[in-house]
Write an enzyme that holds these catalytic residues in place. Structure first.
Site, mmCIF file in Angstrom:
data_model
loop_
_atom_site.group_PDB
_atom_site.id
_atom_site.type_symbol
_atom_site.label_atom_id
_atom_site.label_comp_id
_atom_site.label_asym_id
_atom_site.label_seq_id
_atom_site.Cartn_x
_atom_site.Cartn_y
_atom_site.Cartn_z
ATOM 1 N N ASP A 143 34.197 12.799 18.304
ATOM 2 C CA ASP A 143 32.835 12.749 17.923
ATOM 3 C C ASP A 143 32.031 11.914 19.086
ATOM 4 O O ASP A 143 32.509 11.199 19.886
ATOM 5 C CB ASP A 143 32.461 12.131 16.742
ATOM 6 C CG ASP A 143 32.934 12.835 15.521
ATOM 7 O OD1 ASP A 143 33.511 14.005 15.736
ATOM 8 O OD2 ASP A 143 32.702 12.632 14.394
ATOM 9 N N ASP A 144 30.764 12.305 19.288
ATOM 10 C CA ASP A 144 29.763 11.364 20.194
ATOM 11 C C ASP A 144 29.806 11.769 21.738
ATOM 12 O O ASP A 144 29.204 11.104 22.357
ATOM 13 C CB ASP A 144 29.919 10.087 19.774
ATOM 14 C CG ASP A 144 29.792 9.614 18.393
ATOM 15 O OD1 ASP A 144 29.478 10.421 17.471
ATOM 16 O OD2 ASP A 144 30.171 8.710 18.019
ATOM 17 N N HIS A 190 26.921 18.056 16.632
ATOM 18 C CA HIS A 190 26.802 16.761 16.331
ATOM 19 C C HIS A 190 25.532 16.163 16.297
ATOM 20 O O HIS A 190 25.289 15.117 16.219
ATOM 21 C CB HIS A 190 28.030 15.948 17.060
ATOM 22 C CG HIS A 190 28.383 14.636 16.333
ATOM 23 N ND1 HIS A 190 28.469 14.522 14.781
ATOM 24 C CD2 HIS A 190 28.345 13.307 16.463
ATOM 25 C CE1 HIS A 190 29.043 13.259 14.595
ATOM 26 N NE2 HIS A 190 28.714 12.436 15.448
ATOM 27 N N HIS A 205 21.739 11.981 17.159
ATOM 28 C CA HIS A 205 22.621 11.130 16.418
ATOM 29 C C HIS A 205 22.082 10.264 15.432
ATOM 30 O O HIS A 205 22.149 9.231 15.411
ATOM 31 C CB HIS A 205 23.884 10.609 17.227
ATOM 32 C CG HIS A 205 24.981 9.940 16.478
ATOM 33 N ND1 HIS A 205 25.186 9.037 15.738
ATOM 34 C CD2 HIS A 205 26.185 10.518 16.556
ATOM 35 C CE1 HIS A 205 26.130 8.837 15.304
ATOM 36 N NE2 HIS A 205 27.017 9.733 15.729
ATOM 37 N N HIS A 261 36.842 9.456 18.469
ATOM 38 C CA HIS A 261 35.818 9.269 19.107
ATOM 39 C C HIS A 261 35.926 9.381 20.604
ATOM 40 O O HIS A 261 36.627 8.334 21.038
ATOM 41 C CB HIS A 261 34.974 8.069 18.639
ATOM 42 C CG HIS A 261 34.374 8.289 17.285
ATOM 43 N ND1 HIS A 261 35.026 7.689 16.180
ATOM 44 C CD2 HIS A 261 33.116 8.476 16.824
ATOM 45 C CE1 HIS A 261 34.424 7.882 15.294
ATOM 46 N NE2 HIS A 261 33.105 8.464 15.223
#
Length: 267
Positions: A78-79, A129, A133, A224
């Site tokens: 993620d991210d 995603h 965020h 991540h």
């Protein structure tokens, strides 16, 4: 004298290269969008509604794991994309011939298109995603969700040529109405069944332990490749050098999320 001069030139050249690389990375980071909802280590301590409960309520929309009949798992990140960490993670995945699924922030997709291109070229799957965020539960606004999702979907479509139908919420935070809206937008919401807790920035052996002690057939593993400005995913990178070989030795195969779940990744 010639030897001394040659050695001096080599030393100067070495430090010039290091300085150039540092300047290049710093220049890239000037464009690094920070997660709007805040860093993982401050937000993930909150659990508005359990994803397990939501999955029971919306089994056609939310998935937390794949079939438990075969020793297959999916690594997810993620991210990103994040120029500090994503390239190093891609290098490790390439070394071990592992394909993964990357849940990307739209703002970072916009900032680092070359990294998105590399992810695709090396056979990985990209997914949505959100754009900035945000904490979607704290925002408590369906319009914010739709705007964030659609903006990222459009951004990805411009770069990769298709619209993804895989989504993961920032921090994993959702509630009923948000899930229903995502279903209306034709998304499969991907959670996880194994949390590496790498966002806590624990030592690599602890991150590896979190994964290896909880892994199971069909596991979707959360990690991540991106962080906020002050975050560091170096220990995530190091832990992968333990996690991947160990799981392979145990007979596990690595698949992307759509392969593991036997679902499409395009709309």
């Amino acid at each position: 004298m010639k030897v001394i001069l040659l050695n001096a030139l080599l030393i100067i050249s070495f430090f010039a290269i290091i300085s150039f690389e540092a300047i290049t990375v710093n220049a890239q980071l000037e464009n690094l969008p920070d997660p709007e909802g805040g860093p993982e280590h401050t937000e993930r301590v909150r659990y508005p509604v359990s994803n397990i409960i939501l999955q029971e309520r919306y089994p056609e929309t939310i998935v937390l794991r794949g079939p438990q009949t075969e020793k297959k798992v999916a690594l997810t990140f993620d991210d990103g994309p994040d120029p500090r960490f994503t390239p190093q993670i891609l290098d490790i995945l390439k070394k071990y011939n592992v394909k993964a699924t990357f849940f990307l922030m739209g703002a970072r997709v916009n900032a680092y298109p070359d990294l998105v291109e590399r992810i695709i070229e090396e056979g990985h799957i990209v997914a949505n995603h959100t754009y900035w965020h945000p904490n979607l539960v704290e925002e408590a606004d369906l319009d914010t969700l739709e705007r964030e999702v659609n903006k990222t979907e459009n951004m990805l479509n411009e770069q990769i040529g298709y619209r993804t139908n895989l989504f993961r919420a920032p921090y994993g935070f959702l509630y009923n109405e948000l899930v229903e809206k995502l279903s209306d937008l034709n998304y499969t919401v991907v959670g996880w069944s194994v949390d590496s807790l790498d966002w806590q920035e624990s030592p690599p052996k602890d991150i590896a332990y979190n994964v290896l002690s909880n892994v199971h057939p069909g596991a979707i593993i959360l990690m991540h490749d991106g962080a906020d400005w002050e975050g560091n995913r170096t220990n995530t990178i190091k832990s992968l050098r333990q996690i991947i070989p160990s799981l392979k030795e145990q007979g596990f195969e690595f698949e992307t999320v759509p392969e593991l779940l036997d679902i499409p990744y395009k709309k």
